[in-house]
Design an enzyme around this catalytic site. Structure first.
Site, PDB file in Angstrom:
ATOM      1  CD  GLU A 139      -2.597   0.932  -4.374  1.00  0.00           C
ATOM      2  OE1 GLU A 139      -2.569  -0.132  -4.600  1.00  0.00           O
ATOM      3  OE2 GLU A 139      -3.685   1.606  -3.883  1.00  0.00           O
ATOM      4  CB  SER A 185      16.585  15.052   3.736  1.00  0.00           C
ATOM      5  OG  SER A 185      17.383  14.042   4.023  1.00  0.00           O
ATOM      6  NE  ARG A 218      -3.797  -2.224  -0.122  1.00  0.00           N
ATOM      7  CZ  ARG A 218      -3.525  -3.477  -0.403  1.00  0.00           C
ATOM      8  NH1 ARG A 218      -2.300  -4.008  -0.649  1.00  0.00           N
ATOM      9  NH2 ARG A 218      -4.355  -4.577  -0.341  1.00  0.00           N
TER      10      ARG A 218
END
Lengths: 147, 147, 147, 147, 147, 147, 147, 147, 147, 147
Positions: free
Chosen positions: B91, B114, B88
């Site tokens: 994704e 960063s 997830r």
């Protein structure tokens, strides 16, 4: 014509007219995160939202209709992104992936953080040693169930 | 012996003794996010921190020394993770990657967030419709410079 | 129109007009390394720099505007480059990657050499046995921090 | 037994005995860059060099013999490295790859910078805004020739 | 226009006019191996050579100029080639790769056979059991050096 | 036990006893190219050849039997090799692949150079500017036939 | 010891004792689909369920504890499976993937079928022309939401 | 013109005219699952079915003829799909792949569920806790046979 | 123009004119297997054959000339094909690959079945339980030779 | 213990005892093609067949039981095989893949040749110009059906 064509037109128009995502979002009346994702071809607009976007980016009626069709999602050309800014997020998943997993399971048990019932907010966090990017993500916990 | 062996021993000992990351973190005196990542072979401990972890996970002196060596980072077996929880996050980078890029550049100009000068905090967000996972990330903005 | 179109026009114009990167850089007033990377679609120019580049490469106003938009970075068509000159750099990372890691950590502790707060200089190094390419890189060390 | 076994023993012994690459290099009488690469299984030692390394890392005679065999080179487990420090070098090749190519060809014509007739030097560059990693690379230019 | 366009025009013109590489090479005054590689977009021609090729293949002045620009090399669409003739060479590297390595190191020590300071010659080798393809390759040995 | 185990034992014994492939080949009575490939697990030996190899490398009878079994061929761990010496051959196929194809078809018509009915010879080619590796390959041309 | 070791022991014990998944599921008191997935290392058991499985498969207490730890999910060795039975499911996703997408969006709007809040049932469907495999899947629809 | 062109025209016309797959299927007289897959370039229509589809989507006679040609199947741009809805099906195969295999073999012996002699039905399953997607798949079991 | 353009024109013309491969082959006077492969861009036609194909598919003289140029072979867009019919052949190689190897070596010794000196014949095999596809392949055995 | 262990033991025993697949097949009473595939871990044996194989290869009772378990199929280590003999079959699929597709569809319509209801026969075909490998494959045609 495809959704990709519409996305590319939006991006080119943004450059040409010097628009800002924050302003677009204000016109649409939703967060800049959701509106930007929608304009970049990742979310589905309703008729009213599409009309606002169409007006701002000089889209035709046909193009506005594409904004209301659910797109094939995924915004990156390769699964490991080459762009340094986006790669840093890929790196966070690579380095902290198992940490996310351990801590979410420790708190909630087996399941996932939803990437669908999800919202996020990205802000500048002033810091004397150099300002920071602050991102808050909130996703519903979805438990695995026995059956 | 390698750092990977030490990581595997830590994980196996955690299962055997029923330890919790939150408790380990409390003993070390740092956040649960950093400490978990360190125990999972992604961060470097100093001598004192290593001694605490060694005590909790029954590590030998040689194993404790490995905790103080900078590891080869990356916690996942494949670049596209198969585990649903970790996927997830992958994704989110895939769907929102270009959105992250647009919004950070709109706010800060060219540069990155960063992933080194970075901290995060993961919490349960109570919600009547189902509790949510809340993650706050903070990374220093690093601008590209001309030269 | 996209940034890629502008990059391709710059390259084609360079061939047609026989320009040199060193001369372009002198006009822009920055190093040849940064200016070349910018013209090749990897860096972002400000309005003044873009105007110089536009003049040299006969770019339209719309094209000049694209030079001021942060590009999606990454200049190579495949992650393992086929071009022999570029591959040698890939090979250096492959052969010396763990050496870079060991020596930087030995000197600085855990952290990275920034690829953002970074500059480099490429020079001819005369040598009776055959001139050499000399590259000096300088990147800020960024330490991992506990939290 | 294989060269990989010897490399792993060297690494483990370094951790156990707390050795430093700079000290190993001094004993061998060569640069820390070459000696570290050799100890990490990327270069070939002669008998005398191997004897020094064997003494420092408690290698058997059979193990020392492996140090004198040309290794199968390549120090990374994947072609796109996951380790953040090493990835930054991969990113430099990705972002600056075409820039290296343009500038070397502009200066030297068609050919490459050798990765074999090559040396490098890695130093700390003190800087009030944060110390920097400075790397100087020198590779012989090898021209393509007609035939 | 790009070098690829010029390569495609050369190939199409060759089919249309029924030219032979051996004849083109004779006109250029170099080996058929080098000239074919150059016409296929892998080598860089000087002004005189480009003029000959331009004449034979009806190239414009702009196209001839592209022949004098160092190309991004690599002539194959995939890293494992599907074409049976080219695949056999890939297979030779796969089957004999470690043999090349062992025998070159046994004869020369650590180093490589240059693919830059390189020439080759391809001939028909008459044989009563069926003619053979004979390829002679010659590449300078480049030794790794200590530093 | 598998052929791979036998190959690894041969390599380790070669290091331990300081054998040379040229000497092994002389004992077997065949070329150093074929014999090295066979010892590295790419060719099949007959009983007599296997007995010689077994004697030289202290192989058991069971191990010698494996040398007479047709191996699963392919000597490299990845399809794009990381070892610099072997990569140069991969690069030659990448850069000259279409040139091989054009010239063999121009001379012979449609078909391939056999990688099975194939022999090669690798020699040192003395050269005042630095000795060269000379490789002569000879493969039967196999024409495609209509049917 | 790891979860993978426990999974392998379960599979080996199943072969040795001739157990059936349907019987295991009956003992656990849940569906054969969920129980099989759990035994194959894809789901998390509670203490009571783990005790049943441990008894049936002769697991030690330590092994039973691993069954209660959330596993790293993903049961296949490659992302495109080679096994013909499993490949057919991969093929269904490849051929019908866009059909699933179109029909679910037509019925529900933008969102997904959850693979977490999910259950399935696999049955034999008698058919005179050859019995059929019948699979019923039920997953909660999760809508994307604006924010 | 190719089948892909026809598929893209169908999709664009669907957006422009606001058609629904369920209505198209009713006109064709077959299930919405099969008809959608056919319109998306995965199935072959007969002349009569093609005529209906051509009428609804304003296809030319030439385009209608393409609908009757067997297409090269596979509807996804990458083997691991990036679209979240389609990925969930990929994930089900990844997580439940070995479970499908075990249960089908336990019930039927060695063989596969056909993806050719296959039908499916996708329905909304009302549920007070949130409606669900219900998919019923039926594929003929095909046994491996000895010979 | 390229060979690919000619192949696409042949395919489109076949659809438009309703031609059959078997008829095309009869006109050319060779097997349907070879002629189809040639029309699909995998084989090289002589002048006479090309003239027949050009007549049937309305090709120009320039297009007919391309049919006589040796093509870059390989007819599939991905190395693992997504089309179910073609995938079944890929699966046969995957499942039976080692069986092919064992049986050919048992019968012939070390060597290969040629894919160049090769012919095949594809027929309908009537069967009361459902007709079958029958494919007969014949390839010359090519032995590895010592040298 | 796993099926892979049993396969490896069968292969090693075959080498040690000098067995032939044809003889094993005769003992089992089935074709050499099916029996070899089964011994190589691709097919499932019944109790009687397993007993024969166990006797011939000195398998324990536990090992014989594994032969009766449906294996995870796929006999090759990589999707593009490196072994030259097996690669030639991969090449046939690559070169003739679209030809198979066209001819089967022309004869049978949309559908596939089953790789499950499949048998094959491999024979030596004597030929004065060099013996040939002859392979006859027969797979049931499975039509796609509307629903």
């Amino acid at each position: 014509m495809s959704r990709l064509d519409v996305t590319e037109k939006i991006i080119a128009t943004k450059v040409a007219k010097g628009l800002k995502w924050a302003d677009v979002a204000r016109e649409v009346g939703l967060s800049k995160e959701w509106v930007t994702a929608a304009c970049l071809g990742q979310m589905t607009l309703d008729a009213e939202q599409a009309a606002v976007v169409a007006r701002l980016f000089d889209l035709s009626e046909a193009e506005a209709r594409w904004l209301q069709v659910v797109p094939y999602k995924g915004s990156l050309p390769t699964s490991v992104p080459t762009d340094p800014l986006i790669y840093r997020f890929h790196e966070l998943v690579s380095v902290y992936g198992t940490t996310f997993k351990e801590l979410i399971h420790e708190e909630f048990g087996d399941g996932i953080m939803s990437a669908i019932d999800f919202r996020m907010d990205l802000q500048r966090e002033p810091d004397p040693k150099g300002d920071r990017v602050s991102i808050t993500m909130s996703g519903k916990f979805l438990p695995y169930k026995t059956y």
